[in-house]
Design a protein around this motif. Structure first.
Motif, PDB file in Angstrom:
ATOM      1  N   CYS A   1      -7.849  46.718   6.559  1.00 63.58           N
ATOM      2  CA  CYS A   1      -8.472  46.678   7.883  1.00 63.58           C
ATOM      3  C   CYS A   1      -7.466  46.536   9.020  1.00 63.58           C
ATOM      4  CB  CYS A   1      -9.446  45.500   7.970  1.00 63.58           C
ATOM      5  SG  CYS A   1     -10.723  45.497   6.715  1.00 63.58           S
ATOM      6  N   THR A   2      -6.294  45.971   8.746  1.00 63.67           N
ATOM      7  CA  THR A   2      -5.408  45.557   9.832  1.00 63.67           C
ATOM      8  C   THR A   2      -4.049  46.247   9.865  1.00 63.67           C
ATOM      9  OG1 THR A   2      -4.553  43.717   8.490  1.00 63.67           O
ATOM     10  CG2 THR A   2      -6.473  43.269   9.886  1.00 63.67           C
TER      11      THR A   2
ATOM     12  N   TYR B   1     -13.268  46.345  -3.732  1.00 66.15           N
ATOM     13  CA  TYR B   1     -13.992  46.729  -2.519  1.00 66.15           C
ATOM     14  C   TYR B   1     -15.494  46.784  -2.770  1.00 66.15           C
ATOM     15  CZ  TYR B   1     -15.386  49.448   1.571  1.00 66.15           C
ATOM     16  OH  TYR B   1     -16.008  49.880   2.719  1.00 66.15           O
TER      17      TYR B   1
ATOM     18  N   ASN C   1     -16.788  42.100   2.553  1.00 71.24           N
ATOM     19  CA  ASN C   1     -15.708  43.017   2.914  1.00 71.24           C
ATOM     20  C   ASN C   1     -15.482  42.970   4.429  1.00 71.24           C
ATOM     21  OD1 ASN C   1     -18.348  44.191   2.813  1.00 71.24           O
ATOM     22  ND2 ASN C   1     -17.445  46.135   3.467  1.00 71.24           N
TER      23      ASN C   1
ATOM     24  N   CYS D   1     -14.129  45.051   6.533  1.00 69.86           N
ATOM     25  CA  CYS D   1     -14.346  46.280   7.293  1.00 69.86           C
ATOM     26  C   CYS D   1     -14.773  47.379   6.329  1.00 69.86           C
ATOM     27  CB  CYS D   1     -13.078  46.702   8.062  1.00 69.86           C
ATOM     28  SG  CYS D   1     -11.710  47.188   6.978  1.00 69.86           S
ATOM     29  N   HIS D   2     -15.197  48.494   6.891  1.00 68.67           N
ATOM     30  CA  HIS D   2     -15.684  49.614   6.069  1.00 68.67           C
ATOM     31  C   HIS D   2     -14.556  50.617   5.851  1.00 68.67           C
ATOM     32  CE1 HIS D   2     -18.234  52.768   4.466  1.00 68.67           C
ATOM     33  NE2 HIS D   2     -17.711  53.610   5.356  1.00 68.67           N
ATOM     34  N   LEU D   3     -14.478  51.142   4.624  1.00 68.61           N
ATOM     35  CA  LEU D   3     -13.550  52.217   4.293  1.00 68.61           C
ATOM     36  C   LEU D   3     -14.322  53.271   3.517  1.00 68.61           C
ATOM     37  CD1 LEU D   3     -10.419  52.790   4.576  1.00 68.61           C
ATOM     38  CD2 LEU D   3     -10.279  52.186   2.157  1.00 68.61           C
TER      39      LEU D   3
END
Length: 291
Positions: A181-182, A275, A284, A286-288
């Motif tokens: 996410c980062t 995930y 989670n 963030c979304h991937l």
């Protein structure tokens, strides 16, 4: 009495004229600065203040004489900004000065002249002081230029280099999901070749990327071995080098001076399992798109 006062004022002007602090030269964007020691004329002990307020930029000082103090600060200073670090990368031709950290008048060596020529990168906490760049007195300064790039980075990059144990630690599930996410880049691919750089004590791996989720700048370029692929290289300490393999790897990392540095990495199958479990639990960060 009047004559004595005139002589006293003249003496003060002479003293302060030999060692004075001049006003800073501001660049138009406050990110980069270019100046010349010739503006000091005969005042070889002049100290000039420079203020740079961007997350990255450059400095070029021609014919260095005297000294300059470079104050590196983000535009908005906050408790989070106080944990930032500054990394400095000299140009290969940089010479003519020694660089120190100046904290309230106390100087600590950061980059000697020969270290600049070697292109060594140095990092320090933003609260550790300003850069004090002092010219080395020489009769001929016509070929001397001090030049470097700088970047403000997160506090995880503080210091010149982590120990092998710290640099190569395996990321756990939570760390990897947060890195996705980062971090500056997230990509999925394979290692195609490995190249060691003994001088810099690091390894570069060439990678074939078949899924590029994110990159801050164009480190990975189109044109891998097959259509709709990307290729590029990622650096890491020699102790942490990955081997050439057909294994599907999820790579994450940061960018420093346009170069990809490895962060968390794991087999894509392991990431996918973590995930999907985080998705089920709603944890989670963030979304991937894993489709």
């Amino acid at each position: 009495m009047t004559n004595m006062l005139v002589y006293f004022l003249g003496f003060l002007l002479l003293v302060f004229g030999r060692c004075r602090t001049s006003l800073g030269q501001y660049s138009s964007d406050q990110c980069s600065w270019k100046g010349s020691g010739l503006t000091h004329e005969g005042h070889t002990r002049d100290v000039e203040q420079v203020y740079l307020r961007c997350s990255q930029g450059s400095l070029e000082w021609l014919y260095p004489t005297g000294a300059i103090i470079v104050n590196l600060r983000p535009n908005t200073f906050s408790p989070a900004a106080s944990r930032l670090s500054v990394c400095v990368k000299p140009a290969p031709e940089s010479s003519g000065t020694n660089v120190y950290l100046d904290l309230n008048g106390w100087l600590r060596p950061l980059l000697r002249e020969h270290e600049q020529a070697a292109g060594l990168v140095r990092c320090f906490g933003i609260l550790e002081g300003a850069l004090f760049i002092e010219a080395i007195p020489r009769a001929d300064i016509s070929r001397r230029v001090t030049a470097f790039q700088y970047e403000l980075v997160s506090d995880e990059l503080t210091g010149d280099r982590p120990s092998p144990a710290e640099a190569c630690h395996l990321c756990n599930e939570d760390q990897l999901l947060l890195a996705v996410c980062t971090k500056d880049f997230v990509a999925r691919g394979t290692v195609t070749s490995v190249r060691e750089d003994t001088k810099e004590n690091r390894t570069s791996i060439n990678v074939d990327i078949h899924r590029l989720y994110r990159q801050k700048t164009q480190v990975f370029v189109p044109g891998g071995p097959r259509a709709r692929r990307w290729s590029g290289s990622i650096t890491m300490p020699r102790e942490c080098a990955l081997k050439v393999s057909d294994d599907d790897i999820l790579f994450t990392g940061t960018l420093r001076f346009g170069e990809a540095r490895m962060g968390c990495a794991t087999r894509y199958g392991d990431f996918l399992r973590w995930y999907r479990r985080a998705q089920r639990l709603g944890t989670n960060p963030c979304h991937l798109d894993t489709d």
